[in-house]
Scaffold this active site. Structure first.
Site, PDB file in Angstrom:
ATOM      1  N   ARG A 118       0.845  -1.193   0.000  1.00  0.00           N
ATOM      2  CA  ARG A 118       0.000   0.000   0.000  1.00  0.00           C
ATOM      3  C   ARG A 118       0.884   1.248   0.000  1.00  0.00           C
ATOM      4  NH1 ARG A 118      -3.719   2.144   5.026  1.00  0.00           N
ATOM      5  NH2 ARG A 118      -4.974   3.640   3.858  1.00  0.00           N
ATOM      6  N   VAL A 123       9.811   1.466  -0.155  1.00  0.00           N
ATOM      7  CA  VAL A 123       9.711   2.242  -1.395  1.00  0.00           C
ATOM      8  C   VAL A 123      11.086   2.732  -1.858  1.00  0.00           C
ATOM      9  CG1 VAL A 123       8.833   4.397  -2.394  1.00  0.00           C
ATOM     10  CG2 VAL A 123       7.348   2.991  -0.952  1.00  0.00           C
ATOM     11  N   GLU A 167      14.387   2.161  -1.641  1.00  0.00           N
ATOM     12  CA  GLU A 167      15.524   1.453  -2.242  1.00  0.00           C
ATOM     13  C   GLU A 167      15.100   0.627  -3.454  1.00  0.00           C
ATOM     14  OE1 GLU A 167      17.201   1.376   2.168  1.00  0.00           O
ATOM     15  OE2 GLU A 167      18.430   0.918   0.485  1.00  0.00           O
TER      16      GLU A 167
END
Lengths: 773, 159
Positions: A663, A738, A740
């Site tokens: 999400r 998110v 990396e």
């Protein structure tokens, strides 16, 4: 100026992006523009070394010009008599500090720590520092410090004959089945070596700090990905209580792994401030950022894939090496993607580290996964070519339905969906398989695909949520925002839970006096802190509603409601009966000026010591394979390159990436971070390389003109597609990592595209023109 | 070299008198002597563009300009771009809307370059914007968003 003050002045422009309709922009999952944006676009955001302090003095470092040996003498006479000079620090007069606990929580040896060196183990080591009244005076005087050395032969890099095979790292060994035998008997075999050079984080804000002692209280303004960890280091160095050190870092000009620790120069500045009794600013110069802390270690991997004639993998044999320093240890886990991306009955991965005369390497966006993916995602492409099947098809044919290493189901793995969505948007079906089969005039066109992944690292965080009588809500946390969007998503989280507009939420970060947080690294912060704020905000709302129901002076007292709802800052009964009052009115009538609740994600019975350990080391972070699931984010990159047939120049002309980060708390900001990772990956693939002068063991391109990172002119439009679904096993609100993820797999996708364009397989990054002509 | 010289600088419409050594750059004069820290130091060697300001309407690198060279010339920094009432410049508003930055450190330089890029007539296409914005490095990788913001602001400025 604080974030809140700036936002208030520019509130008209705050909501730059309407929601897509499904989710309100200011709710979790909405596309709210970043709330710290107005401060950043007006120049009002004050970064660390920009604080204006009375009596500020300026420190400049002097660095070793040899890579191995010993300082024979340092002549400071000219520097000391130069105008404005207050102090010249050398190994002879620098304060003796204690060695501090490392980030893993390893108890330190009972040995002194000197941030200025006599024994030289790499070029660029700090050997002296000059402090003067002005920056210009300090720069000039630093040039007058004369250092003489007894030089020894250095091991300059991995290819140095003196480097050897290195030290086996048993903890990196992963084996199942009989990989060697299965490889030997496989009908199709490929085996190749893949190399990545030294790479550097190069955040646009150079490192540095202002250190200021008042008695035994130390205040440090320093860009920080880990306030509590760095505060602990300073406290232990100087032997003062943790509470005596205050780290302040409201804005960080990029970190990418490099700003999580206090380094030697940090100690130098704090020592100088203590010795002089006045604040000291030390701004690391751009060239010094290449040696004041470590970039990504150079790596070498061999990947051997044994498969059947249809390309089904039967064995993977992987060997990796990364460089580390002579006296420090950095392991870049090179088998981390190799062991989980594809199903295989037989597997072996081992890794050595090799000591060379370099600064100890460090974390750079997706340490481990990034070079690991370059190996395995190049090798699978070579296998596809060998057996003559499509590079996307071979990935689906070897799809890992569960974690092949720990044999647990994935928490969520939307990688198949990523392949499908990316291929559709890219037009992959129009690809002709033969290398050199697509062209536009003298440009050879290549289409490549590669996958990426990053584990869901989980830890703990605390937050305070305060509902104030003016109807605003405050969130406090010692976590940080270096551009990922922490200010914004925490405002969205508190707004949604409490039931107020996001513009009424003030998020305060970047001060170690706030409730604690662990490191901002490994893509863990958003999941950790939205969880903590969700809990704190829920507790604050419960208190508010409880007061409204039970306080005799509340307008709701006579209603005998079981609960109340808060919407847009107004409190009412869900049944629609009774009054509707604002938070301000309610708190006024019950005589409270605020309601406050602390929330954390720690286990319930945690002690004070547990908490300290959790926030100042990573010793207690939860494994991504703890419990019943294996948790990772996933992505697939589809990339088009155009290679000039005559000159071998490579341009990336099109990128479509589909990513599963679970999400998204704010898709607008997550998409920006994904694109940023992809762009850094383009630079890694085509441009970035720390070049070592073999005579002196020195990084010769230690500046932004010679260490090339991608510019605007290097980057095409980049389409990113979210294929994630909420993952309840990964975080409280269902997100996965998110920051990396985006970079992992980009370099092999480009290398694979270059192979498709040219028929040449480049296994050494970066892919520069001389490797193609 | 170290004797101080009085100079006056005209910055964002305000006259500043200061005494600095001749070797002080415009960038350090702004940041260290005048407290105008919106202009950023990313490399101090003219390589990154973070220190971009306008001198007489032209974009220049403040780290490669001595403060004394700016004497008597009109200097505009990021702090002077918005209207006096706080209304954002079209480029600033577009940067916010397009999420054309992350850490924010290169952003003042990007915005000052973007304003000049549009004024120079070099925002005619995405490729032209990419080329004329290529002197401002962004390690967070906001480039496609910067192109979108410059494109949007150019249209607004033109209309």
């Amino acid at each position: 100026m604080t974030v809140h003050e700036i936002r208030t002045r520019h509130c008209d422009s705050k909501r730059g992006d309407a929601s897509d309709g499904a989710v309100l922009a200011e709710a979790v999952g909405g596309r709210l523009s970043r709330v710290d944006g107005p401060a950043k676009i007006t120049g009002a955001a004050k970064y660390a070394v920009e604080q204006q302090l009375d009596g500020l003095s300026h420190a400049v470092l002097v660095e070793s010009t040899i890579a191995a040996g010993r300082v024979r003498s340092i002549d400071t006479a000219a520097a000391e008599s130069a105008p404005g000079v207050l102090l010249v620090l050398t190994p002879d007069n620098v304060l003796r500090l204690n060695t501090a606990t490392d980030w893993l929580g390893t108890p330190p040896p009972d040995a002194p720590y000197y941030p200025l060196a006599r024994d030289i183990t790499f070029s660029g080591q700090h050997v002296a520092a000059v402090v003067a009244e002005s920056f210009e005076q300090a720069v000039a005087a630093a040039a007058l410090v004369k250092v003489s050395y007894d030089e020894m032969a250095a091991i300059v890099d991995l290819s140095d004959p003196k480097a050897g095979d290195g030290i086996p790292i048993d903890a990196m060994t992963k084996e199942w089945g009989d990989a060697q035998a299965a490889f030997a008997s496989a009908p199709v075999r490929i085996c190749a070596a893949y190399n990545t050079p030294r790479e550097y984080q190069t955040p646009l804000e150079p490192h540095g700090l202002i250190a200021h002692w008042e008695g035994d209280q130390l205040t440090v303004w320093e860009p920080s990905q880990w306030l509590d960890g760095m505060a602990r280091t300073y406290a232990e160095w100087f032997g003062v209580p943790f509470e005596n050190v205050r780290l302040i870092s409201p804005y960080i000009g990029g970190g990418f792994g490099s700003k999580a620790f206090a380094y030697g120069y940090s100690a130098v500045a704090a020592i100088a401030a203590k010795m002089l009794g006045r604040p000291v600013k030390l701004a690391v110069t751009r060239p010094q950022t290449f040696t004041a802390y470590g970039g990504r270690a150079a790596t070498r991997q061999t990947v051997a894939l044994g498969a059947d004639a249809e390309g089904r993998i039967q064995s993977i044999v992987h060997r990796g090496v990364n460089e580390t320093s002579v006296d420090g240890m950095w392991v870049e886990p090179l088998g981390s993607v190799t062991s989980i991306m594809y199903a295989t009955p037989n597997f072996s991965s081992r890794q050595n580290v090799v000591r060379v005369n370099t600064v100890v390497p460090g974390a750079l966006r997706a340490p481990g996964e990034n070079p690991s993916a370059f190996g395995i995602e190049s090798a699978i492409d070579e296998l596809a070519d060998e057996v003559g099947i499509d590079p996307l098809e071979i990935r689906l044919r070897n799809y890992a339905e569960q974690d092949p290493e720990v044999k647990k189901p994935w928490s969520t793995r939307q990688l198949r969906e990523a392949y499908a969505a990316g291929a559709e948007a890219f037009g992959w079906s129009k690809r002709t398989p033969e290398p050199r089969s697509m062209r536009d005039g003298n440009q050879l066109i290549g289409w490549g695909v590669a996958a990426g992944t990053y584990p869901v690292r989980r830890a703990y965080g605390e937050a305070v949520v305060r509902i104030l009588a003016d109807g605003s809500v405050e969130v406090e946390s010692s976590s940080i925002d270096m551009g990922q969007g922490t200010y914004t998503i925490l405002a969205q989280t508190a707004a949604e839970v409490v039931g107020v507009p996001a513009e009424n939420v003030v998020v305060k970060l970047g001060d170690s006096r706030y409730p604690r947080a662990g490191v901002t690294g490994g893509s863990r912060l958003a999941g950790v802190m939205t969880g903590a704020v969700y809990k704190a905000a829920t507790a604050a709302l419960d208190q508010l509603v409880g007061l409204a129901i039970s306080d005799p002076n509340s307008p709701f007292h006579a209603l005998q409601a079981n609960t109340l709802v808060v919407t847009k800052g107004r409190i009412a009964s869900p049944r629609g009966d009774g009054p509707e009052v604002s938070i301000t009115e309610l708190l006024g009538s019950v005589g409270r000026d605020h309601i406050e609740a602390m929330g954390d994600t720690m286990p319930a019975n945690s002690t004070v010591e547990d908490r300290y350990k959790n926030y100042t080391t990573i010793a207690t972070a939860l494994s991504h394979t703890e419990g019943d699931y294996s948790r990772h984010s996933w992505c697939a990159h589809f990339i088009e390159v155009r290679v000039d047939e005559d000159f071998g120049t490579v341009r990336v002309s099109r990128v479509v990436s589909a990513l599963d980060s679970g999400r998204l708390y704010n898709p607008k900001l997550a998409e920006s971070q994904w694109r940023g990772g992809i762009i850094m990956g383009i630079g890694q693939a085509l441009l970035e390389e720390g070049i070592v002068d073999r005579r002196h063991g020195r990084i010769v391109n230690n500046n932004l003109a010679d260490y090339l990172i991608a510019t605007n002119a290097d980057i095409p439009d980049i389409e990113v597609i979210s294929v994630g679904i909420p993952d309840p096993h990964s975080s409280v609100l269902g997100g996965k990592g998110v920051g990396e993820l985006g970079i992992v797999g980009v370099a092999p996708a480009i290398a694979n595209a270059v192979f498709h364009a040219t028929g040449k397989r480049v296994r050494d990054l970066p892919i520069t023109l001389e490797k193609l002509i | 070299m170290t004797s101080k010289t009085p100079i006056h600088l005209d910055i964002n419409g305000h006259r500043h008198e200061l005494e600095v050594e001749p070797r002080v750059t415009l960038l350090d004069a702004l940041r260290d002597h005048l407290g105008l820290t919106g202009t950023k130091k990313g490399c101090d060697h003219g390589q990154c563009g973070a220190c971009t300001v306008h001198v007489d309407g032209q974009r220049v690198l403040a780290c490669l300009t001595l403060a004394a060279q700016a004497e008597g010339r009109a200097v505009t920094t990021i702090e002077g771009l918005a209207e006096g009432d706080g209304t954002l410049h079209a480029v600033q508003a577009a940067f916010l809307e397009q999420d054309a930055f992350q850490c924010g450190y290169c952003t003042p330089g990007q915005i000052m370059s973007a304003v000049a890029c549009i004024r120079e007539g070099h925002a005619g296409s995405d490729d032209e914007i990419r080329e004329y914005m290529a002197g401002n490095l962004c390690r967070c990788g906001a480039y496609p968003h910067i192109v979108a913001a410059v494109r949007q602001a150019a249209l607004e400025v033109a209309s």
